[in-house]
Design a protein around this motif. Structure first.
Motif, PDB file in Angstrom:
ATOM      1  N   LEU A   1     -15.161  82.145  55.077  1.00 57.54           N
ATOM      2  CA  LEU A   1     -14.721  80.769  54.911  1.00 57.54           C
ATOM      3  C   LEU A   1     -13.266  80.719  54.472  1.00 57.54           C
ATOM      4  O   LEU A   1     -12.841  81.525  53.630  1.00 57.54           O
ATOM      5  N   HIS A   2     -12.541  79.773  55.030  1.00 54.44           N
ATOM      6  CA  HIS A   2     -11.140  79.569  54.678  1.00 54.44           C
ATOM      7  C   HIS A   2     -10.980  78.124  54.242  1.00 54.44           C
ATOM      8  O   HIS A   2     -11.358  77.206  54.971  1.00 54.44           O
ATOM      9  N   HIS A   3     -10.400  77.926  53.080  1.00 58.62           N
ATOM     10  CA  HIS A   3     -10.159  76.589  52.561  1.00 58.62           C
ATOM     11  C   HIS A   3      -8.778  76.108  52.998  1.00 58.62           C
ATOM     12  O   HIS A   3      -7.832  76.884  53.036  1.00 58.62           O
TER      13      HIS A   3
ATOM     14  N   GLN B   1      -5.251  79.415  49.560  1.00 58.97           N
ATOM     15  CA  GLN B   1      -6.119  80.196  48.675  1.00 58.97           C
ATOM     16  C   GLN B   1      -6.568  79.411  47.439  1.00 58.97           C
ATOM     17  O   GLN B   1      -7.654  79.621  46.934  1.00 58.97           O
ATOM     18  N   TRP B   2      -5.722  78.512  46.940  1.00 58.60           N
ATOM     19  CA  TRP B   2      -5.999  77.863  45.663  1.00 58.60           C
ATOM     20  C   TRP B   2      -7.282  77.047  45.582  1.00 58.60           C
ATOM     21  O   TRP B   2      -7.869  76.977  44.502  1.00 58.60           O
TER      22      TRP B   2
ATOM     23  N   CYS C   1     -13.988  68.097  48.957  1.00 56.84           N
ATOM     24  CA  CYS C   1     -13.647  67.210  50.069  1.00 56.84           C
ATOM     25  C   CYS C   1     -12.587  67.794  50.996  1.00 56.84           C
ATOM     26  O   CYS C   1     -12.186  67.150  51.970  1.00 56.84           O
ATOM     27  N   LEU C   2     -12.109  68.980  50.694  1.00 53.27           N
ATOM     28  CA  LEU C   2     -11.152  69.644  51.572  1.00 53.27           C
ATOM     29  C   LEU C   2     -11.887  70.309  52.726  1.00 53.27           C
ATOM     30  O   LEU C   2     -13.002  70.806  52.570  1.00 53.27           O
ATOM     31  N   VAL C   3     -11.260  70.320  53.871  1.00 54.45           N
ATOM     32  CA  VAL C   3     -11.850  70.926  55.062  1.00 54.45           C
ATOM     33  C   VAL C   3     -11.873  72.439  54.894  1.00 54.45           C
ATOM     34  O   VAL C   3     -10.903  73.050  54.445  1.00 54.45           O
ATOM     35  N   LYS C   4     -13.024  73.017  55.253  1.00 63.59           N
ATOM     36  CA  LYS C   4     -13.191  74.463  55.246  1.00 63.59           C
ATOM     37  C   LYS C   4     -13.398  74.935  56.673  1.00 63.59           C
ATOM     38  O   LYS C   4     -14.086  74.281  57.440  1.00 63.59           O
ATOM     39  N   LEU C   5     -12.798  76.053  57.020  1.00 68.74           N
ATOM     40  CA  LEU C   5     -12.951  76.635  58.349  1.00 68.74           C
ATOM     41  C   LEU C   5     -13.737  77.930  58.220  1.00 68.74           C
ATOM     42  O   LEU C   5     -13.485  78.719  57.317  1.00 68.74           O
ATOM     43  N   GLU C   6     -14.661  78.129  59.139  1.00 67.94           N
ATOM     44  CA  GLU C   6     -15.454  79.360  59.122  1.00 67.94           C
ATOM     45  C   GLU C   6     -15.101  80.218  60.319  1.00 67.94           C
ATOM     46  O   GLU C   6     -15.089  79.742  61.461  1.00 67.94           O
ATOM     47  N   ASP C   7     -14.825  81.480  60.063  1.00 67.27           N
ATOM     48  CA  ASP C   7     -14.558  82.439  61.126  1.00 67.27           C
ATOM     49  C   ASP C   7     -15.901  82.745  61.790  1.00 67.27           C
ATOM     50  O   ASP C   7     -16.812  83.255  61.143  1.00 67.27           O
TER      51      ASP C   7
ATOM     52  N   GLN D   1      -3.491  73.000  64.245  1.00 66.23           N
ATOM     53  CA  GLN D   1      -2.693  72.776  63.037  1.00 66.23           C
ATOM     54  C   GLN D   1      -3.484  73.143  61.784  1.00 66.23           C
ATOM     55  O   GLN D   1      -2.923  73.667  60.829  1.00 66.23           O
ATOM     56  N   MET D   2      -4.771  72.854  61.808  1.00 69.72           N
ATOM     57  CA  MET D   2      -5.619  73.099  60.643  1.00 69.72           C
ATOM     58  C   MET D   2      -5.610  74.584  60.261  1.00 69.72           C
ATOM     59  O   MET D   2      -5.597  74.922  59.084  1.00 69.72           O
ATOM     60  N   ARG D   3      -5.586  75.446  61.250  1.00 63.53           N
ATOM     61  CA  ARG D   3      -5.557  76.886  60.967  1.00 63.53           C
ATOM     62  C   ARG D   3      -4.295  77.288  60.219  1.00 63.53           C
ATOM     63  O   ARG D   3      -4.287  78.274  59.490  1.00 63.53           O
TER      64      ARG D   3
END
Length: 162
Positions: A45-47, A147-148, A33-39, A140-142
């Motif tokens: 993918l970045h969590h 990593q965890w 349920c955590l937002v993931k960002l994709e480059d 802000q999200m960025r």
């Protein structure tokens, strides 16, 4: 003396589970349920430590599980096929572990008998969520990349040293 029957997750594939068995595999960790960002350039993918706006940080559950797909069109419904194709599922995910033939970890409530072991093992996002996505801008999200969420927890309390 007859040997005890193996639990359903040790004998069934994800495809052959009943809806009740399938739902019981979720350990309630909240990592998905955590937002993931994709480059966009690399596909990496970045969590983040930012949760979906429907996520309840106190219970680590969705506040509108039955209506989540309508309320959040980008919410992913896990299916056996999705489990096999989603590269962002954490290594701790019971669905992923079963699909990979690893079985359930000691902290899983179906093994331990307690939802608290997910927290004790350091798998749960409880107490680790910064904010809801409704309250955080993309900029802000960025800054909230962590990593965890995509890692197996380090040594934490196990049933032998709780």
């Amino acid at each position: 003396m007859a040997s005890p029957a193996k639990p359903f997750w040790a004998t069934k594939t994800l495809d052959s589970m009943t809806p009740e068995e399938w739902e019981s595999l979720c350990d309630g960790c909240g990592r998905c349920c955590l937002v993931k960002l994709e480059d966009e350039d690399t596909g990496e993918l970045h969590h983040t430590d930012v949760a979906c706006r429907l996520f309840d940080g106190a219970t680590c559950r969705c506040t509108d599980y039955a209506g989540r797909a309508k309320a959040m069109p980008d919410c992913v419904t896990l299916t056996p096929e999705a489990v096999r194709n989603l590269r962002w599922l954490p290594p701790t995910c019971a669905y992923r572990r079963i699909d990979e033939g690893k079985g359930l970890a000691w902290w899983h409530p179906l093994v331990s008998g307690s939802a608290q072991t997910v927290v004790d093992a350091g798998v749960s996002v409880k107490g680790r969520v910064f904010a809801s996505e409704a309250d955080v801008s993309i900029r802000q999200m960025r800054k909230r990349i962590r990593q965890w969420p995509n890692r197996f927890p380090g040594k934490r309390k196990s049933p032998n040293n709780l």
